[in-house]
Structure formats: structure tokens, C-alpha cells
Write an enzyme that holds these catalytic residues in place. Structure first.
Site, PDB file in Angstrom:
ATOM      1  N   LYS A 109      -1.705   3.285   3.788  1.00  0.00           N
ATOM      2  CA  LYS A 109      -1.622   2.988   2.429  1.00  0.00           C
ATOM      3  C   LYS A 109      -2.267   4.267   1.760  1.00  0.00           C
ATOM      4  O   LYS A 109      -3.015   4.807   2.367  1.00  0.00           O
ATOM      5  CB  LYS A 109      -2.435   1.755   2.132  1.00  0.00           C
ATOM      6  CG  LYS A 109      -2.085   1.351   0.651  1.00  0.00           C
ATOM      7  CD  LYS A 109      -0.651  -0.026   0.593  1.00  0.00           C
ATOM      8  CE  LYS A 109      -0.237  -0.316  -0.373  1.00  0.00           C
ATOM      9  NZ  LYS A 109       0.849  -1.424   0.085  1.00  0.00           N
TER      10      LYS A 109
ATOM     11  N   ASP B  11       4.330   1.406  -4.521  1.00  0.00           N
ATOM     12  CA  ASP B  11       3.452   0.141  -4.848  1.00  0.00           C
ATOM     13  C   ASP B  11       3.214   0.359  -6.319  1.00  0.00           C
ATOM     14  O   ASP B  11       4.028   0.535  -6.935  1.00  0.00           O
ATOM     15  CB  ASP B  11       2.188   0.219  -3.946  1.00  0.00           C
ATOM     16  CG  ASP B  11       1.381  -1.115  -3.966  1.00  0.00           C
ATOM     17  OD1 ASP B  11       1.549  -1.699  -2.989  1.00  0.00           O
ATOM     18  OD2 ASP B  11       0.547  -1.134  -4.633  1.00  0.00           O
TER      19      ASP B  11
HETATM   20  O1  2IT Z   1       2.480  -3.591  -0.075  1.00  0.00           O
HETATM   21  C1  2IT Z   1       3.704  -3.243   0.506  1.00  0.00           C
HETATM   22  O2  2IT Z   1       4.224  -3.925   1.505  1.00  0.00           O
HETATM   23  C2  2IT Z   1       4.474  -2.056  -0.351  1.00  0.00           C
HETATM   24  N1  2IT Z   1       3.999  -1.747  -1.222  1.00  0.00           N
HETATM   25  C3  2IT Z   1       5.627  -1.782   0.353  1.00  0.00           C
HETATM   26  C4  2IT Z   1       5.447  -0.736   1.493  1.00  0.00           C
HETATM   27  C5  2IT Z   1       6.520   0.065   1.842  1.00  0.00           C
HETATM   28  O3  2IT Z   1       6.126   0.718   2.927  1.00  0.00           O
HETATM   29  O4  2IT Z   1       7.625  -0.340   1.648  1.00  0.00           O
END
Ligand code: 2IT
Length: 446
Positions: free
Chosen positions: A126, A166
Site C-alpha cells: 500500500k 484508493d
Molecule cells: O483496498 C484495496 O483493495 C484497493 N484500494 C484496491 C487495490 C488494487 O490494487 O486494486
């Protein structure tokens, strides 16, 4: 909590007692996996919990950029590459003033188990920044994204780490980030997901988190011999996730009666229709981060300032905004109003007190890592399409998404059904997600 898990949690707490969100997410997982630890002595022997709770790598950097006045602004940028046991790091980027290392560590930790639950080849990561997109011009957002990617590009790649959107990172931001990556790396590849449809994006990706959440809710209801048509639903948020959920729920005959923003919530007893759902996108693109204008546009909508939608009597509650948005008091209010089930769509949207309240009252509660996994799963489908230089039809993507949500629901039932038949979705999701990550770590050594 299992004694070994408690020891590791205490250690992490003593090392960084201020990382409250992170410690909360570790506690939730560790509370669920006692039986798995007791059944497999290799986990403690190989220090799996110690190794799972320190990110493999954290990248922290400055993001200087120029605002419209020509003044220099500086933000914090991060990428937390949490766990690569199951595949390249995968997870979104969040641009929001609340972003700090604790928040990104909790999100990366959650993402690791969520991605595992999809059974697709993705590790967990993340990233993001404390940059606040509210009120910024397109130019300022582009300047910021360019600067952010100028550092990030050297740490990511389609087989290394694949960021996505996100909170605060949507199609516009992914476009700017991708453009800058391409210029710096001189490579056009699937390094980011959530791309535009003309340049590598996947059909259904923007709807996928909300659609997947509603598919998951359909399965929860089917377990109780019920269906979604006719149910009253309270959603929070008005961003991409709430939008997708509202669209799918409405098309299946449910009645979505609330959305919310930082300014308060909208109560629309008539329920959303497709025009109102489409208007959510306008609200978002206004860049003002408020929902109040809905009530001016649609007379059936009432704006309730400064409050949360959890005080409204509904059958189903679905937090879709941000972590810890639904607390113990909100949960007690929902229970008093006879809520039938709660599906968390935001990551860690409910506090531990709220979760314990739902579980104590035997209300089915499913955690974000199970409910919202359709988003990242569809990101993986986008990666698959990019790697094979092709595009799939919407029906194919949607059918795969449905199958993945079905599989996650089955895994939760298999691992989380208690002796009295109550399905503990938190335990089910954590156990199923944990097992695959742990197996891969055991196999790959140190
Ligand atoms: O919290 C999540 O799963 C997302 N923001 C999507 C992450 C993604 O790599 O599609």
C-alpha cells in the site's frame, strides 16, 4: 488470544505504541488464528508472525510540487511493500490528509490477507501521501502526481509492485501517474491498475469493488434464504466504492437510502435511482468532498449535517468510506434498529467495539478484506489482460469477479462457521487468508 500471537503483538506494540491503526489490524487477525497456530508448530518455529508483522520494505520520500501560485509545497510520500509471499506487491495508493505510516502499514497488512483470499497471485502493499486533493486544480494534482512518481517509479514494476487507486486516487490520478512512469521508465506495461480503457484498463474495474461487495452480500443473504431485492440499505461515502455498490444494489431491486460525506449524510427515503447514482460521480468530480448539494438537486433527499447514516433504520449497513467510520455506539444503534447484516466495504471501517457488538448480537458481520476484495481481484484481471496484450469483454470480467466473490464467501463459511451455526466471517476470512500466506512463507525460507 494465543500466547505466541500475544507475545508478537506485545513486541510490536512496545516498538511503536503510536501506530494505533496498525496495531488494531494486527490484533484483529491475531485474535482469529489461534487454532491455526496451535495446529502447526512450524509457524512459531519459523517465526512466521514476527516476519508477517514487519513490512518487507518501507519506502518513505519527500514529494515537492508547485501550486498555482508558483509556491513550493511539500508532502510525505510512501510505499509499504508488505509481503511478497504470494506474488508481486499489490495494493492501492491513498491521497488523504490522514495518511501516515501507521495507516499505510495497516492497509498493507490487510491487503496481504485480502489478496490471499482472492486466491490470485498477488502479495500485499500500500502507499500514498498526506496530500489533500480537496480544492486542488487539475494542474496541481498533475504536478503532485508527477513528483510522487518521480521517486516511486524506481521501486515498482509489473512483476515487482503494482499500485492502483484508493481514497483520493481515481482515474485522473492514475492517468498522470502512469504518464510519468512511462516517461521515466521508457516502458509501456501494466505497472498500475485502474488505467483508462483505451490504454490498458479493464472493463468493470471501476465498478468492481462495489459490485463484488454486493455479490458478497447476496451470498450472505442466500445463506439465510433471503434475497437482496426489497432490502433497505444504508451506505456511507459517495466515492467510487459507494457508487459501484449503489449501482449494483439498485439494479438488483434493493433500495439504497443513504450516502454520506465529511459534511454529513443524505437520507433519501425514495431510494437512489440511476440518475441519482450517476450524480454521485458529479459530486465526486466537484473536488469539494461534500454531499450537501444532493439535497438541492433532488427534493426527495434530506441533508443531515454533521451526522452519520448509522442512525437510520435499515436491513443492511455497508460502510464504504474510511477506517473506523462505524464505532460501538453506531453499532448499538443499528442493532437497536434491527439491522439484519453488516458488510464492511471500507478497509477496517468498523472499530473492534462495533464488530464485537454485531457478533455478540449474532448479526452476520463480514470484514472489508472479504467484502471489498473484488476490487483488487479485478485489478489482477487487468494485469492478466495487460500481460497477454489483450482486452476481455465486460461479461467475462464480471463473471470472473462473481466467481471470486463466491469463492471468498465459501472460504469464510468453511473456516468461520461456529458450533451453533453462526458464521463468524471475521474468523473465516482471517484464517483462510492467513493460511495461504503462511504456507508460502514456510516454503520459501528466509
Ligand atoms: O483496498 C484495496 O483493495 C484497493 N484500494 C484496491 C487495490 C488494487 O490494487 O486494486
Amino acid at each position: 488470544m494465543n500466547e505466541y500471537a500475544q507475545r508478537v503483538l506485545d513486541l510490536r506494540r512496545s516498538q511503536a505504541p503510536w501506530e494505533l491503526e496498525y496495531l488494531q489490524s494486527v490484533t484483529e487477525v491475531f485474535e482469529s488464528i489461534g487454532s491455526v497456530i496451535e495446529a502447526d508448530p512450524r509457524l512459531e518455529r519459523d517465526k512466521i508472525l514476527e516476519r508477517m508483522t514487519i513490512p518487507e520494505r518501507v519506502i518513505s520520500f519527500q514529494v515537492p510540487w508547485l501550486d498555482e501560485k508558483g509556491e513550493i509545497q511539500v508532502n510525505n510520500g510512501y510505499r509499504v511493500q508488505f509481503n511478497s509471499a504470494l506474488g508481486p506487491y499489490k495494493g492501492g495508493l491513498r491521497f488523504h490528509p490522514s495518511v501516515n505510516l501507521s495507516v499505510l502499514k495497516f492497509l498493507g497488512f490487510e491487503q496481504t490477507f485480502k489478496n490471499s483470499l482472492t486466491t490470485l497471485p498477488m502479495g500485499g502493499g500500500k502507499g500514498g501521501s498526506d496530500f489533500n486533493p480537496r480544492g486542488k486544480t487539475d494542474h496541481e494534482v498533475m504536478n503532485f502526481c508527477n513528483s510522487f512518481m518521480r521517486e516511486l517509479f524506481r521501486h515498482i514494476g509489473p512483476d515487482t509492485d503494482v499500485p492502483a487507486g484508493d481514497i483520493g486516487v481515481g482515474a485522473r490520478e492514475i492517468g498522470y501517474l502512469f504518464g510519468q512512469y512511462k516517461r521515466l521508465a521508457n516502458t509501456f506495461n501494466g505497472v498500475l491498475t485502474g488505467k483508462g480503457l483505451a490504454w490498458g484498463g479493464s472493463l468493470v474495474r471501476s465498478e468492481a469493488t462495489g459490485y463484488g461487495a454486493i455479490y458478497f452480500v447476496q451470498h450472505m443473504l442466500a445463506k439465510k434464504n433471503q434475497e437482496i431485492a426489497g432490502k433497505k440499505i444504508a451506505l456511507s461515502g459517495f466515492g467510487n466504492v459507494a457508487w459501484g455498490a449503489a449501482l449494483k444494489a439498485t439494479s438488483l431491486g434493493a433500495k439504497v437510502i443513504t450516502i454520506s460525506g465529511p459534511d454529513g449524510y443524505i437520507l433519501d427515503e425514495d431510494g437512489l435511482d440511476f440518475e441519482k447514482v450517476a450524480y454521485m460521480l458529479e459530486l465526486r468530480s466537484s473536488g469539494r468532498d461534500i454531499v450537501a448539494p444532493y439535497a438541492e438537486k433532488f427534493p426527495s433527499g434530506k441533508f443531515i449535517a454533521g451526522r452519520k447514516p448509522w442512525e437510520v433504520p435499515v436491513d443492511i449497513a455497508m460502510p464504504c468510506a474510511i477506517q473506523n467510520e462505524l464505532n460501538g455506539e453506531d453499532a448499538a444503534q443499528l442493532v437497536a434498529n434491527k439491522v439484519e447484516l453488516v458488510a464492511e466495504v471500507s478497509n477496517m471501517g468498523c472499530t473492534p467495539e462495533a464488530i464485537h457488538c454485531f457478533q455478540g448480537n449474532k448479526i452476520n458481520f463480514a470484514p472489508g478484506k472479504a467484502v471489498n476484495a473484488g476490487g483488487v481481484a479485478t485489478s489482477c484481471l487487468e494485469m492478466t489482460q495487460n500481460a497477454s496484450h489483450t482486452y476481455w469483454a465486460a461479461e467475462k470480467v464480471d463473471a470472473r469477479l462473481y466467481m471470486i466473490a463466491t469463492g471468498i464467501h465459501e472460504a469464510c463459511v468453511r473456516n468461520g462457521t461456529e458450533v451453533d451455526g453462526y458464521i463468524n466471517y471475521v474468523a473465516g476470512a482471517n484464517i483462510a487468508g492467513f493460511k495461504r500466506v503462511a504456507e508460502a512463507m514456510l516454503a520459501q525460507g528466509i
